[in-house]
Design a protein around this motif. Structure first.
Motif, mmCIF file in Angstrom:
data_model
loop_
_atom_site.group_PDB
_atom_site.id
_atom_site.type_symbol
_atom_site.label_atom_id
_atom_site.label_comp_id
_atom_site.label_asym_id
_atom_site.label_seq_id
_atom_site.Cartn_x
_atom_site.Cartn_y
_atom_site.Cartn_z
ATOM 1 N N GLY A 189 -7.697 5.643 -3.411
ATOM 2 C CA GLY A 189 -8.612 5.065 -4.035
ATOM 3 C C GLY A 189 -8.664 5.512 -5.575
ATOM 4 O O GLY A 189 -9.067 5.007 -6.829
ATOM 5 N N GLN A 190 -8.334 6.764 -6.336
ATOM 6 C CA GLN A 190 -8.063 7.056 -7.859
ATOM 7 C C GLN A 190 -7.163 5.705 -8.621
ATOM 8 O O GLN A 190 -7.177 5.677 -9.885
ATOM 9 C CB GLN A 190 -7.438 7.840 -8.282
ATOM 10 C CG GLN A 190 -6.179 8.899 -7.673
ATOM 11 C CD GLN A 190 -5.892 9.851 -8.335
ATOM 12 O OE1 GLN A 190 -6.474 10.380 -9.506
ATOM 13 N NE2 GLN A 190 -4.988 10.610 -7.480
ATOM 14 N N VAL A 191 -5.844 5.722 -7.497
ATOM 15 C CA VAL A 191 -5.259 4.354 -8.211
ATOM 16 C C VAL A 191 -5.048 3.049 -7.930
ATOM 17 O O VAL A 191 -5.047 2.560 -9.204
ATOM 18 C CB VAL A 191 -3.582 4.343 -7.074
ATOM 19 C CG1 VAL A 191 -3.130 3.232 -7.228
ATOM 20 C CG2 VAL A 191 -3.177 5.917 -6.804
ATOM 21 N N GLN A 192 -6.354 2.849 -7.503
ATOM 22 C CA GLN A 192 -6.848 1.318 -7.401
ATOM 23 C C GLN A 192 -7.446 1.449 -8.166
ATOM 24 O O GLN A 192 -7.015 0.453 -9.090
ATOM 25 C CB GLN A 192 -6.991 0.575 -6.038
ATOM 26 C CG GLN A 192 -6.027 0.943 -4.861
ATOM 27 C CD GLN A 192 -4.963 -0.103 -4.955
ATOM 28 O OE1 GLN A 192 -5.593 -1.112 -5.523
ATOM 29 N NE2 GLN A 192 -3.819 0.573 -5.127
ATOM 30 N N GLY A 235 0.457 -1.112 -0.165
ATOM 31 C CA GLY A 235 -0.107 0.330 -0.261
ATOM 32 C C GLY A 235 0.948 1.360 0.215
ATOM 33 O O GLY A 235 0.443 2.196 -0.256
ATOM 34 N N ARG A 236 2.581 1.110 0.351
ATOM 35 C CA ARG A 236 3.171 2.632 -0.189
ATOM 36 C C ARG A 236 4.323 2.443 -0.381
ATOM 37 O O ARG A 236 4.788 1.136 -1.194
ATOM 38 C CB ARG A 236 3.209 2.380 1.905
ATOM 39 C CG ARG A 236 2.092 3.051 2.549
ATOM 40 C CD ARG A 236 2.082 4.023 3.714
ATOM 41 N NE ARG A 236 2.702 2.538 4.565
ATOM 42 C CZ ARG A 236 3.612 2.865 6.070
ATOM 43 N NH1 ARG A 236 4.062 4.252 6.496
ATOM 44 N NH2 ARG A 236 4.176 1.838 6.335
ATOM 45 N N LEU A 237 4.342 3.302 -0.864
ATOM 46 C CA LEU A 237 6.405 3.702 -1.674
ATOM 47 C C LEU A 237 6.404 4.054 -0.607
ATOM 48 O O LEU A 237 6.513 5.294 -0.165
ATOM 49 C CB LEU A 237 6.119 5.203 -3.273
ATOM 50 C CG LEU A 237 5.821 3.841 -3.785
ATOM 51 C CD1 LEU A 237 5.223 4.771 -5.147
ATOM 52 C CD2 LEU A 237 6.427 1.935 -4.686
ATOM 53 N N TRP A 292 4.638 7.658 0.270
ATOM 54 C CA TRP A 292 3.477 7.916 -0.483
ATOM 55 C C TRP A 292 2.618 6.232 -0.404
ATOM 56 O O TRP A 292 3.245 5.071 -0.820
ATOM 57 C CB TRP A 292 4.118 7.778 -2.156
ATOM 58 C CG TRP A 292 4.971 8.514 -2.366
ATOM 59 C CD1 TRP A 292 5.975 8.354 -2.761
ATOM 60 C CD2 TRP A 292 4.955 9.750 -3.283
ATOM 61 N NE1 TRP A 292 7.345 8.952 -2.658
ATOM 62 C CE2 TRP A 292 6.066 10.311 -3.598
ATOM 63 C CE3 TRP A 292 3.539 10.426 -3.922
ATOM 64 C CZ2 TRP A 292 6.531 11.807 -3.688
ATOM 65 C CZ3 TRP A 292 4.134 12.165 -4.085
ATOM 66 C CH2 TRP A 292 5.801 12.086 -4.571
ATOM 67 N N ASP A 293 1.058 6.668 -0.304
ATOM 68 C CA ASP A 293 0.118 6.125 -0.110
ATOM 69 C C ASP A 293 -0.514 5.271 -1.584
ATOM 70 O O ASP A 293 -1.595 6.445 -2.210
ATOM 71 C CB ASP A 293 -1.255 7.039 0.532
ATOM 72 C CG ASP A 293 -2.748 6.118 0.857
ATOM 73 O OD1 ASP A 293 -2.440 4.395 0.638
ATOM 74 O OD2 ASP A 293 -3.940 6.213 1.049
ATOM 75 N N ALA A 327 2.974 13.655 -1.354
ATOM 76 C CA ALA A 327 3.188 12.340 -1.040
ATOM 77 C C ALA A 327 2.595 12.576 0.806
ATOM 78 O O ALA A 327 2.410 13.948 1.180
ATOM 79 C CB ALA A 327 5.161 12.495 -0.151
ATOM 80 N N GLU A 328 2.328 11.167 1.630
ATOM 81 C CA GLU A 328 1.686 11.321 3.091
ATOM 82 C C GLU A 328 2.761 11.350 4.067
ATOM 83 O O GLU A 328 2.285 12.428 5.207
ATOM 84 C CB GLU A 328 1.551 9.867 2.941
ATOM 85 C CG GLU A 328 2.129 9.532 3.468
ATOM 86 C CD GLU A 328 1.114 7.620 3.783
ATOM 87 O OE1 GLU A 328 0.017 7.338 4.282
ATOM 88 O OE2 GLU A 328 2.262 6.928 3.820
ATOM 89 N N PHE A 329 4.078 11.927 3.613
ATOM 90 C CA PHE A 329 5.586 12.025 4.467
ATOM 91 C C PHE A 329 6.411 12.110 3.897
ATOM 92 O O PHE A 329 7.081 11.591 2.639
ATOM 93 C CB PHE A 329 5.428 10.535 5.646
ATOM 94 C CG PHE A 329 6.758 10.824 6.624
ATOM 95 C CD1 PHE A 329 6.092 12.059 7.717
ATOM 96 C CD2 PHE A 329 7.958 10.115 6.226
ATOM 97 C CE1 PHE A 329 7.477 11.684 8.449
ATOM 98 C CE2 PHE A 329 8.826 10.647 7.286
ATOM 99 C CZ PHE A 329 8.779 11.136 7.713
#
Length: 456
Positions: free
Chosen positions: A275-278, A256-258, A270-271, A304-306
């Motif tokens: 939704g849009q990626v899946q 789920g994360r990069l 990165w998440d 990015a989420e972090f």
């Protein structure tokens, strides 16, 4: 670009005229195989849950005390080898016992080797590293930096060597997906992906959905491709992404994360489960069954989420997940284990462990973790491979010299074998080496065998 390289410690490797190179992360091979075998993503995730929840760094695993090169091969013209990757046995279970397949990347060629004797328990004279096949790009200016293994979607009992895939990319910014074990002549090229605006520094297949291939580039972005449909699924990056080339990345074992590292000294998370990626991934599989007249546009993941620059003060050239922790390297002669800590504000990481890596001021020297997170291997500019047991807080690294003093070359990459106590390295002088490590138990067993053979 050159000015940026000169600012880095050591000025960047002289053998990299276009700056960077990379390789694929082997971490996650078991989850990859679960998906390839037809298991559900849920089952693959459940199998990885323990690893994701916490990294105890393999306490109770063998403690290695020495090591030696037991087999080696030399690239024909001595060109620098920037990547070496082992085919996970689970992707091709029909391989003979005690034999494994590996690939190496040098200039415009990808060489496939077999290594015999690995895991047999025999002496050094039972090992052999032999060329199997070479793929040569017609573009003589190409220079391959990155490799990644996968396989076509089939049940394990139906999978044959012909189903094995090997992705390669580098200076030209073009990804080629090869079928390296397909018999007969021909190019062996299954897919070719273009679109990056710079050289490609690292490749990896998704650990749960192994038809998804991810590439990281000097153009400051990553791209996610569907090998089955031949389509671009997602572009990761943008104004709030990396401000310099992306040198390294890894995919969390649950998929789920990069985690990415770059020339801007930053590490980002990165998440890719959002939704849009899946939805784009699902659409890419539908396109494989019913190709549209006009290919669907890729989606963008721009934020990015972090993000942190506190882990290192220079290029971050190797990033790997260890459960939910991160293991990263720069040119500061150390490999750090840390966790993101956004609750701490600007100083948003907690460093849990740091191991010294002497003579590692050159950038683009990449380490590898064992699947069980118990050991880490990394080379340096003096041709020495260091191996640490991460459970040993004050443990001394095992040092393995890969060449005589007069032919020392920088070790560009280490990668672990399918068999415990074995790994491979590649260097700037075109050498690929198989290394066997020894533990006290190995030494005791060897003494016992000697006594049995010569009781007097």
């Amino acid at each position: 670009m050159q000015a940026a390289a000169d600012a880095a410690s050591g000025g960047g490797p002289a053998a990299l005229p276009s700056q960077a190179a990379a390789a694929a992360a082997a971490n996650g091979a078991t989850a990859t195989a679960a998906a390839a075998n037809g298991a559900t993503a849920t089952a693959a995730a459940a199998a990885a849950e323990e690893e994701a929840e916490g990294a105890d760094f393999g306490s109770g695993l063998p403690r290695y005390t020495s090591g030696r090169v037991v087999a080696s091969a030399k690239v024909e013209n001595g060109a620098a080898v920037f990547a070496v990757k082992v085919l996970p046995r689970v992707l091709c279970p029909g391989l003979p016992a005690s034999t494994e397949v590996l690939a190496a990347a040098a200039d415009n060629r990808v060489m496939v080797y077999t290594c015999g004797g690995v895991g047999s328990g025999g002496g050094a004279d039972c090992y052999s590293l032999a060329p199997l096949r070479t793929f040569e790009n017609a573009n003589v200016d190409e220079e391959y930096y990155a490799l990644a293994w996968s396989a076509l979607m089939r049940a394990a009992e139906e999978r044959a060597p012909d189903d094995v895939l090997l992705a390669a990319a580098g200076k030209a910014g073009v990804v080629k997906v090869l079928r390296p074990l397909t018999p007969g002549p021909g190019t062996g090229v299954l897919r070719m992906f273009t679109g990056h605006g710079g050289q490609i520094n690292e490749l990896a297949f998704h650990p749960v959905d192994n038809q998804l291939l991810i590439s990281a580039s000097q153009d400051k972005s990553l791209r996610i491709w569907n090998v089955l449909s031949g389509t671009l699924v997602c572009i990761v990056g943008g104004p709030e992404g990396h401000a310099g080339g992306v040198l390294s990345f890894d995919v969390h074992v649950l998929g789920g994360r990069l985690a990415t590292g770059g020339m801007d000294n930053a590490v980002k998370l990165w998440d890719i489960s959002e939704g849009q990626v899946q939805l784009a991934v699902q659409r890419s599989y539908r396109d494989a069954l019913d190709p549209p007249e006009v290919p669907h546009a890729a989606v963008y993941l721009r934020v990015a989420e972090f993000s942190t620059r506190w882990a290192h003060q220079n290029y971050v050239d190797c990033v790997r997940f260890a459960g939910d922790l991160l293991v990263t390297k720069s040119t500061d002669h150390a490999v750090k284990v840390w966790r993101p800590a956004p609750e701490r504000g600007p100083m948003n990481i907690v460093v849990l462990h740091s191991v010294a890596l002497p003579s590692a001021g050159m950038w683009f020297v990449r380490f590898d973790l064992t699947r069980d997170l118990g050991h880490l291997a990394a080379g340096n500019s003096k041709g020495v491979v260091h191996v640490w047991g991460l459970a040993e807080e004050h443990g001394r690294a095992v040092e393995v010299k890969t060449a005589a003093w007069h032919s020392v070359a920088c070790i560009r990459m280490c990668t672990w074998s399918n068999y415990a106590g074995h790994l491979y390295s590649c260097d700037d002088r075109g050498k690929v080496s198989c290394i066997r490590l020894r533990s006290p138990a190995d030494a005791k067993q060897a003494r016992g065998l000697k006594l049995k053979a010569d009781p007097g």
